[in-house]
Design a protein around this motif. Structure first.
Motif, PDB file in Angstrom:
ATOM      1  N   MET A   1     -59.774   0.245 -30.287  1.00  0.00           N
ATOM      2  CA  MET A   1     -58.410   0.772 -30.413  1.00  0.00           C
ATOM      3  C   MET A   1     -58.438   2.063 -31.218  1.00  0.00           C
ATOM      4  O   MET A   1     -59.200   2.216 -32.160  1.00  0.00           O
ATOM      5  N   ASP A   3     -56.154   5.239 -33.256  1.00  0.00           N
ATOM      6  CA  ASP A   3     -54.904   5.455 -33.990  1.00  0.00           C
ATOM      7  C   ASP A   3     -53.837   5.994 -33.034  1.00  0.00           C
ATOM      8  O   ASP A   3     -52.718   5.500 -32.982  1.00  0.00           O
ATOM      9  N   GLU A 305     -44.462   6.501 -31.537  1.00  0.00           N
ATOM     10  CA  GLU A 305     -45.249   5.269 -31.698  1.00  0.00           C
ATOM     11  C   GLU A 305     -46.746   5.539 -31.504  1.00  0.00           C
ATOM     12  O   GLU A 305     -47.538   4.623 -31.280  1.00  0.00           O
ATOM     13  N   ILE A 307     -48.215   6.883 -29.002  1.00  0.00           N
ATOM     14  CA  ILE A 307     -48.649   6.725 -27.613  1.00  0.00           C
ATOM     15  C   ILE A 307     -48.240   8.005 -26.897  1.00  0.00           C
ATOM     16  O   ILE A 307     -47.053   8.303 -26.777  1.00  0.00           O
ATOM     17  N   GLU A 328     -57.594  -2.130 -25.565  1.00  0.00           N
ATOM     18  CA  GLU A 328     -56.650  -2.446 -26.659  1.00  0.00           C
ATOM     19  C   GLU A 328     -55.538  -1.409 -26.741  1.00  0.00           C
ATOM     20  O   GLU A 328     -54.389  -1.748 -27.036  1.00  0.00           O
ATOM     21  N   ASP A 329     -55.878  -0.153 -26.479  1.00  0.00           N
ATOM     22  CA  ASP A 329     -54.842   0.890 -26.450  1.00  0.00           C
ATOM     23  C   ASP A 329     -53.852   0.612 -25.313  1.00  0.00           C
ATOM     24  O   ASP A 329     -52.645   0.791 -25.466  1.00  0.00           O
ATOM     25  N   ASP A 331     -53.176  -2.347 -24.053  1.00  0.00           N
ATOM     26  CA  ASP A 331     -52.353  -3.511 -24.415  1.00  0.00           C
ATOM     27  C   ASP A 331     -51.268  -3.127 -25.428  1.00  0.00           C
ATOM     28  O   ASP A 331     -50.124  -3.573 -25.324  1.00  0.00           O
ATOM     29  N   ARG A 332     -51.646  -2.278 -26.405  1.00  0.00           N
ATOM     30  CA  ARG A 332     -50.647  -1.856 -27.392  1.00  0.00           C
ATOM     31  C   ARG A 332     -49.549  -1.035 -26.707  1.00  0.00           C
ATOM     32  O   ARG A 332     -48.358  -1.218 -26.976  1.00  0.00           O
ATOM     33  N   ALA A 335     -47.179  -3.317 -24.965  1.00  0.00           N
ATOM     34  CA  ALA A 335     -46.317  -4.050 -25.898  1.00  0.00           C
ATOM     35  C   ALA A 335     -45.203  -3.131 -26.415  1.00  0.00           C
ATOM     36  O   ALA A 335     -44.030  -3.529 -26.468  1.00  0.00           O
ATOM     37  N   VAL A 336     -45.561  -1.901 -26.771  1.00  0.00           N
ATOM     38  CA  VAL A 336     -44.557  -0.962 -27.282  1.00  0.00           C
ATOM     39  C   VAL A 336     -43.529  -0.640 -26.194  1.00  0.00           C
ATOM     40  O   VAL A 336     -42.324  -0.638 -26.437  1.00  0.00           O
TER      41      VAL A 336
END
Ligand SMILES: *Cc1c(COP(=O)(O)O)cnc(C)c1O
Length: 343
Positions: A1, A3, A305, A307, A328-329, A331-332, A335-336
């Motif tokens: 992941m 930042d 956020e 992204i 993971e990026d 998935d984040r 979610a966002v």
């Protein structure tokens, strides 16, 4: 992941430690005088991969297309391309501005022009009409969401062009993605055009550079145009060295970007306020229609956020997968977006 999950483009990838090391250790010479062994090695490697006689290292994909067009189409002659072709829409008008090339665009099915329609537009030239000198195709096709041109379509266009004495140029900035998705060998794509320009700096992670491939005679002419545009560089083996690592070590990783793209597309297709058919995502580029709000607003909210993506129209956004974003990026981001869109 990471930042920041940066989905703006695969051009944001940074060079790998192996590239940095190769750059530090590169053997160099004055490439304008033909003395740089690292550049020569890169050009030979690329030519061999694409099944072409010779290659020319250029600073960007834009210059790769420019020298291909300029060296093969005369002022006042015509080039036909698909309506969203990068070389016509996103290269600052070079075909007209630099070379006086008349351009005609055709609509397409996901970047693939209809050979029958193309046949009607190709013209031999006369006292009154311009001669069609070139047809340009783009594979994979950036603004058709990374679509891979069907092999049958490319073959039909190639056959047509050969029978009518028209050259074929392939903008293969992401040819690696096309091959990873379709399984068609690079050299088979190379065999279906007179010239092809390929990028080292996108999915393959090199910091700079593209290579143009063609016959030796075509490359000799393109070299003059590169000089004319100011793209002839001196001890440029320091950059070409990263390109060699890109070609030898990075092609095999492209499939991961396609898997991540599929995961992101399938996730986004389930969200309210976004329209997308995940089945059209063949490679690493996703265009979505945003109905929940203006695309620019969506871009701004996600940016806060950490992204990052690009609004490419009033209701359209583009996400591009590459080595510097991982699952993971993805998935984040999903979610966002679910939060923002109220899923
Ligand atoms: C990126 C790209 C290019 C060239 O871009 P540069 O930024 O000049 O390297 C050319 N064609 C297509 C289809 C592209 O996606």
């Amino acid at each position: 992941m990471h930042d920041i999950a940066d989905f703006r483009s695969d051009t944001v990838t940074r060079p790998t430690p192996a590239m940095r090391q190769a750059m530090a250790e590169a053997e160099v010479g004055d490439d304008v005088l033909g003395d740089d062994p690292t550049v020569k090695r890169l050009e030979e490697m690329a030519a061999e991969l694409l099944g072409k006689e010779a290659g020319l290292f250029v600073p960007s994909g834009t210059m790769g297309n420019a020298v291909s067009l300029g060296s093969q189409v005369a002022p006042g002659e015509e080039m036909i391309a698909e309506e969203w072709a990068h070389c016509l829409n996103f290269e600052a008008g070079g075909a007209a501005g630099l070379f006086g090339i008349l351009t005609r665009t055709l609509r397409s099915h996901r970047g693939a022009m209809d050979p029958e329609e193309l046949a009607r537009w190709i013209r031999p030239g006369s006292l009154h009409t311009p001669r069609t000198a070139m047809v340009a195709v783009e594979n994979s096709h950036n603004f058709h969401g990374g679509a891979v041109l069907p092999l049958e379509n490319l073959k039909a266009i190639r056959e047509l062009c050969l029978s009518r004495g028209v050259l074929t140029h392939m903008d293969g900035a992401r040819i690696w993605n096309a091959t990873a998705a379709s399984g068609v060998p690079l050299a088979e794509y190379g065999g279906l055009c007179d010239s092809i320009s390929v990028c080292l700096s996108k999915g393959l992670r090199a910091p700079v550079g593209s290579v143009v491939l063609g016959t030796r005679a075509m490359i000799d002419r393109a070299r003059v145009f590169r000089k004319r545009l100011g793209g002839a560089m001196r001890q440029v083996g320091v950059i070409a060295a990263a390109g060699i690592v890109a070609l030898s070590e990075m092609r095999s990783r492209i499939g991961q970007d396609h898997e991540n793209a599929r995961a992101l597309a399938e996730g986004m297709a389930r969200l309210p306020g976004i329209e997308l058919d995940p089945a059209v995502v063949e490679t690493n580029i996703i265009f979505v229609k945003v109905t929940a709000m203006e695309a620019a607003k969506f871009e701004e909210i996600l940016r806060a956020e950490k992204i990052w993506m690009l609004a490419t129209g009033d209701d359209q956004c583009r996400f591009v997968l590459h080595a510097d974003v991982d699952r993971e990026d993805v998935d984040r981001a999903l979610a966002v977006m679910a939060d923002v869109l109220g899923d």
